[in-house]
Design a protein around this motif. Structure first.
Motif, PDB file in Angstrom:
ATOM      1  N   THR A 134       0.851  -1.193   0.000  1.00  0.00           N
ATOM      2  CA  THR A 134       0.000   0.000   0.000  1.00  0.00           C
ATOM      3  C   THR A 134       0.883   1.238   0.000  1.00  0.00           C
ATOM      4  OG1 THR A 134      -0.120  -0.011   2.406  1.00  0.00           O
ATOM      5  CG2 THR A 134      -1.889  -1.145   1.208  1.00  0.00           C
ATOM      6  N   LEU A 135       0.317   2.345  -0.421  1.00  0.00           N
ATOM      7  CA  LEU A 135       1.020   3.628  -0.468  1.00  0.00           C
ATOM      8  C   LEU A 135       0.347   4.608   0.482  1.00  0.00           C
ATOM      9  CD1 LEU A 135       1.262   4.072  -4.336  1.00  0.00           C
ATOM     10  CD2 LEU A 135       3.090   3.372  -2.805  1.00  0.00           C
ATOM     11  N   GLY A 136       1.109   5.527   1.013  1.00  0.00           N
ATOM     12  CA  GLY A 136       0.544   6.610   1.805  1.00  0.00           C
ATOM     13  C   GLY A 136      -0.081   6.147   3.097  1.00  0.00           C
ATOM     14  N   GLY A 137      -0.977   6.947   3.600  1.00  0.00           N
ATOM     15  CA  GLY A 137      -1.636   6.627   4.853  1.00  0.00           C
ATOM     16  C   GLY A 137      -0.761   7.011   6.038  1.00  0.00           C
ATOM     17  N   THR A 138      -1.120   6.520   7.216  1.00  0.00           N
ATOM     18  CA  THR A 138      -0.384   6.883   8.429  1.00  0.00           C
ATOM     19  C   THR A 138       0.959   6.172   8.522  1.00  0.00           C
ATOM     20  OG1 THR A 138      -1.556   5.154   9.635  1.00  0.00           O
ATOM     21  CG2 THR A 138      -2.474   7.384   9.729  1.00  0.00           C
ATOM     22  N   ASP A 139       1.056   4.955   7.953  1.00  0.00           N
ATOM     23  CA  ASP A 139       2.339   4.237   7.970  1.00  0.00           C
ATOM     24  C   ASP A 139       3.048   4.478   6.644  1.00  0.00           C
ATOM     25  OD1 ASP A 139       0.370   2.886   6.644  1.00  0.00           O
ATOM     26  OD2 ASP A 139       0.963   0.889   7.319  1.00  0.00           O
ATOM     27  N   ALA A 140       4.115   5.268   6.710  1.00  0.00           N
ATOM     28  CA  ALA A 140       4.795   5.703   5.493  1.00  0.00           C
ATOM     29  C   ALA A 140       5.310   4.536   4.661  1.00  0.00           C
ATOM     30  CB  ALA A 140       5.939   6.640   5.841  1.00  0.00           C
ATOM     31  N   ALA A 141       5.700   3.441   5.314  1.00  0.00           N
ATOM     32  CA  ALA A 141       6.253   2.311   4.582  1.00  0.00           C
ATOM     33  C   ALA A 141       5.175   1.509   3.872  1.00  0.00           C
ATOM     34  CB  ALA A 141       7.023   1.398   5.535  1.00  0.00           C
ATOM     35  N   GLY A 142       3.958   1.583   4.319  1.00  0.00           N
ATOM     36  CA  GLY A 142       2.875   0.831   3.694  1.00  0.00           C
ATOM     37  C   GLY A 142       2.827  -0.601   4.200  1.00  0.00           C
ATOM     38  N   VAL A 143       1.811  -1.317   3.775  1.00  0.00           N
ATOM     39  CA  VAL A 143       1.595  -2.705   4.167  1.00  0.00           C
ATOM     40  C   VAL A 143       1.954  -3.590   2.988  1.00  0.00           C
ATOM     41  CG1 VAL A 143      -0.152  -4.397   4.855  1.00  0.00           C
ATOM     42  CG2 VAL A 143      -0.270  -2.064   5.738  1.00  0.00           C
ATOM     43  N   GLU A 144       2.786  -4.590   3.216  1.00  0.00           N
ATOM     44  CA  GLU A 144       3.131  -5.552   2.170  1.00  0.00           C
ATOM     45  C   GLU A 144       1.965  -6.534   2.109  1.00  0.00           C
ATOM     46  OE1 GLU A 144       4.155  -8.801   0.156  1.00  0.00           O
ATOM     47  OE2 GLU A 144       4.465  -9.094   2.287  1.00  0.00           O
ATOM     48  N   LEU A 145       1.161  -6.455   1.056  1.00  0.00           N
ATOM     49  CA  LEU A 145      -0.109  -7.176   0.970  1.00  0.00           C
ATOM     50  C   LEU A 145       0.049  -8.687   0.877  1.00  0.00           C
ATOM     51  CD1 LEU A 145      -1.954  -4.739  -1.444  1.00  0.00           C
ATOM     52  CD2 LEU A 145      -2.299  -4.982   1.022  1.00  0.00           C
TER      53      LEU A 145
END
Length: 191
Positions: A134-145
């Motif tokens: 994922t991009l953006g959001g509160t966690d800058a690194a994103g979620v590895e789906l």
């Protein structure tokens, strides 16, 4: 009166020039394309890896392991999620659509954010195979789906790198491995 003599040669038939002129035109066209920065992969050689990305408004969950990124479809690499309509049973013995559950879990992981995928290869249906985050959001690194879906217990690991996550999901009873839930037919509990 004497017959008139021709003192000139007739012009060559236009058909005789058709082949060489066609080749000359094709060569000039190819040179123009290359010279103007045209496609460099003219004969089916595509890059081994591609980056695909989509803004939040352009991301759609197709299935538990498939995303539509604008006009492209990508299947998450290294895992297998149940298809929509595949039946599982809960602890009470009631059937539920575990494919829809897997798709909902993927949707929750997306959380309305954009997606970036590193695509390498295609599956048998022509979909790109990707490692997505994922991009953006509160966690800058994103979620590895890919890993997050297996870790949540909503997909089987087809890749050795995800096998540990599947084992942890089974041991913790998450997703399809929750107490009393029977995974879809064809899925081996001892896998």
């Amino acid at each position: 009166m004497l017959p008139r003599r021709r003192i000139f040669r007739p012009a060559p038939s236009p058909r005789a020039w058709r082949g060489p002129l066609l080749l000359l035109g094709l060569a000039a066209g190819a040179a123009t394309l290359v010279g103007l920065g045209g496609p460099t992969q003219l004969f089916g050689n595509s890059p081994r890896e591609q980056e695909w990305a989509a803004a939040p408004a352009d991301v759609r969950v197709v299935d538990g392991d498939t995303l539509r990124l604008s006009d492209r479809i990508v299947r998450l690499r290294g895992l297998e999620a149940p298809a929509r309509g595949q039946a599982c049973r809960d602890a009470a013995g009631r059937e539920f659509d575990c494919g829809a559950g897997s798709a909902e879990a993927l949707s929750r992981l997306l959380g309305g954010r954009g997606v970036s995928c590193r695509v390498r290869g295609r599956d048998r249906f022509g979909r790109g195979l990707g490692q997505c985050s994922t991009l953006g959001g509160t966690d800058a690194a994103g979620v590895e789906l890919n890993g997050a879906l297996v870790s949540a217990g909503w997909a089987l690991a087809e890749d050795e790198g995800l096998a540990g996550m599947e084992g942890a999901a089974r041991a913790s009873g998450r997703g399809l491995w929750a107490t009393g839930v029977r995974p879809p037919e064809g899925w081996s509990a001892s896998r």
